[in-house]
Design a protein around this motif. Structure first.
Motif, PDB file in Angstrom:
ATOM      1  N   GLU A 385      -7.116  -1.001  -4.342  1.00 19.61           N
ATOM      2  CA  GLU A 385      -6.718  -0.014  -5.353  1.00 19.61           C
ATOM      3  C   GLU A 385      -7.791   0.124  -6.437  1.00 19.61           C
ATOM      4  O   GLU A 385      -8.027   1.219  -6.950  1.00 19.61           O
ATOM      5  CB  GLU A 385      -5.380  -0.419  -5.983  1.00 19.61           C
ATOM      6  N   ARG A 388     -10.755   2.037  -4.854  1.00 16.98           N
ATOM      7  CA  ARG A 388     -10.467   3.474  -4.699  1.00 16.98           C
ATOM      8  C   ARG A 388     -10.325   4.183  -6.035  1.00 16.98           C
ATOM      9  O   ARG A 388     -10.228   5.402  -6.077  1.00 16.98           O
ATOM     10  CB  ARG A 388      -9.148   3.645  -3.944  1.00 16.98           C
ATOM     11  N   ASN A 390      -7.677   3.975  -7.942  1.00 17.42           N
ATOM     12  CA  ASN A 390      -6.277   4.209  -8.330  1.00 17.42           C
ATOM     13  C   ASN A 390      -5.960   3.382  -9.563  1.00 17.42           C
ATOM     14  O   ASN A 390      -5.224   3.794 -10.457  1.00 17.42           O
ATOM     15  CB  ASN A 390      -5.324   3.798  -7.211  1.00 17.42           C
TER      16      ASN A 390
END
Ligand code: ADP
Ligand code: ASP
Ligand code: MG
Length: 468
Positions: A385, A388, A390
């Motif tokens: 996460e 990426r 996020n």
């Protein structure tokens, strides 16, 4: 009446204090009560033992610590016992044996360099085992029969070293077998606080400050009529008196208020103390051994409703806010679950959680001593996460939790407004907020360095220095 009375570290911190503690116990016995005493280690001793264990585990062990402890306790024994040679020899002998055991444990530790929670308990529990024979000797010197009892003989616990939980049925059986005959003979047993033992007899501790809990456990196990906690302030107060000059004693609080106050940082009561007492509806009193004429605080089912709704303001220090944030967190399922899985695996205790409704941010408060470990584990578990984007950041901030507490907060409108108004006026930034669904408290996170000012601002805003 059967009273379990616990004396804290400062209440047994010197021979004079031990004599006074003995006098208080004997006075209650003289009024016809049955009395079980629970004693803490002399003030500062538990810290010294833990420091010694930590040094030893790094290979730095000198017998000087044990010498100093022997000197302090021996001097107290000399003062308290007076001229009785048999009693003096017996007491000095016990002190010597216990410190010998401590020395051997530390010596072994300095060889193996590994301080396990089990070994730390064996070492840190020594303080109570040194204090109990002194308190018993002081009671004998005042003309009452008394025996020191190691709680390893009466409190049976789980094997969660450093925070063991009592097994109440086994504990009740042992208390009946060991303590009841002493009480029946008119004696005052003096039980070591803080420690217990597993069913196999391995020494455990109940957690720092745990002697209060010991008293409540014994109270429940013996079906006592009251549990008295003798400490160094006039009961539970509207705030920590060493932080807020205008703090006032609360004459009566409910079990739920006491438990909430203790949980949110009022050190005067260990946070687990209330539960065993509450289960059996045993009234708890908090009294000042330095000012025994003061009525202190009574903990009861009803408590004493106060007009403003807020009864006390507390704070928890030494905690960190862990914030996981990122605009890309929105709608990604499972981030919260993953994060709390990690926290659980690390066995970190979460004191408070808050999530912004935008889902851009979740944050929670844990002890600063656990923060490094948890942060590392979170970064590893949420690596994908983070990669990426996020999640943009997992950050730690040293903070304090400040809480306003009272049963009557429920259904009293405007409390939150007063809280935020007061902090706003004082120019204190609120980092996160949480209100328990019980509505017995509002707790907020502030920067660590704002904690004292925040506590004082709330104490003033609710006029807690004035009589309710
Ligand atoms: P003991 O050694 O008797 O167990 P502690 O030091 O554990 O005593 O607890 C008593 C101390 O708790 C007091 O000296 C006071 O500084 C602190 N304290 C914190 N909050 C409160 C409060 N709300 N009311 C009273 N004392 C408090
Ligand atoms: N002596 C122990 C401690 O300092 C337990 C207690 O005093 O309640 O944590
Ligand atoms: Mg304490």
């Amino acid at each position: 009446m059967l009273i379990v009375m616990k004396f804290g570290g400062t209440s047994v911190g010197s021979p004079e204090r031990i004599a006074e503690a003995a006098r208080l116990a004997v006075a209650s016995a003289a009024q016809g009560h049955q009395v079980v005493v629970v004693t803490s280690a002399m003030s500062g001793v538990t810290n010294a033992l833990i420091d010694a264990a930590q040094s030893a585990s790094k290979g730095q062990w000198t017998a000087a610590v044990s010498q100093q402890l022997l000197e302090r306790h021996r001097a107290a024994a000399e003062t308290l016992i007076g001229t009785d040679p048999v009693r003096k020899t017996a007491t000095l002998d016990i002190l010597g044996r216990r410190l010998d055991r401590f020395e051997k444990l530390c010596y072994g530790l300095s060889m193996v360099h590994e301080l396990t929670p089990r070994l730390l308990d064996a070492i840190s529990g020594t303080g109570e085992m040194l204090a109990a024979p002194l308190v018993a000797a002081a009671i004998q010197a005042q003309g009452r029969g008394s025996q020191a009892v190691d709680a390893t003989e009466v409190i049976v616990t789980t094997d969660q070293f450093g925070g063991a939980e009592p097994l109440m049925d086994d504990t009740a059986r042992k208390c009946a077998a060991v303590l009841q005959p002493m009480l029946a003979a008119g004696e005052i047993p003096v039980v070591t606080g803080f420690i217990g033992a597993t069913a196999d007899g391995v020494l455990t501790t109940l957690g720092r400050g745990g002697s209060d809990y010991s008293a409540a456990i014994l109270g429940a196990a013996l079906d006592a009529d009251e549990v008295w906690i003798w400490t160094d302030v006039d009961g539970v107060m509207t705030a920590n008196p060493s932080e807020v000059a205008g703090a006032r004693t609360l004459p009566e609080i409910s079990y739920s208020e006491a438990s909430e106050l203790a949980y949110y940082g009022a050190k005067v009561l260990h946070y687990k103390t209330i539960l065993p007492a509450f289960r059996k509806r045993i009234p708890v009193r908090i009294l000042n051994s330095f000012n025994p004429a003061h009525p202190g605080t009574r903990v009861t089912v009803e408590g004493h409703p106060s007009a403003s709704g807020v009864k006390a303001v507390t704070s928890i220090r030494g905690v960190s806010l862990i914030a996981i944030s990122g605009t890309g967190m929105q709608g990604i399922p499972g981030i919260v679950a993953k994060a709390f899985d990690v926290v659980a695996q690390q066995q970190a205790n979460v004191l408070m959680i808050s999530q912004a409704s935008s889902e851009n941010n979740i944050c929670f408060v844990i002890s600063s001593s656990e923060a490094g470990r948890v942060l590392k584990a979170l970064r590893s578990a949420l690596e994908v996460e983070l990669l990426r984007g996020n999640i943009e950041e997992i950050a730690e901030q040293p903070v304090a939790v400040v809480a306003a507490i009272g049963d009557r907060m429920r259904g009293t409108p405007g409390i939150a407004a007063t809280v935020f108004g007061a902090l706003g006026t004082a120019g204190i930034n609120v980092v996160a907020i949480s209100q328990g669904s019980s509505e017995r408290n509002i707790s907020l996170v502030v920067d660590a360095q704002d904690a004292s000012r925040a506590v004082r601002a709330l104490h003033d805003a609710f006029q807690l220095d004035r009589q309710a």
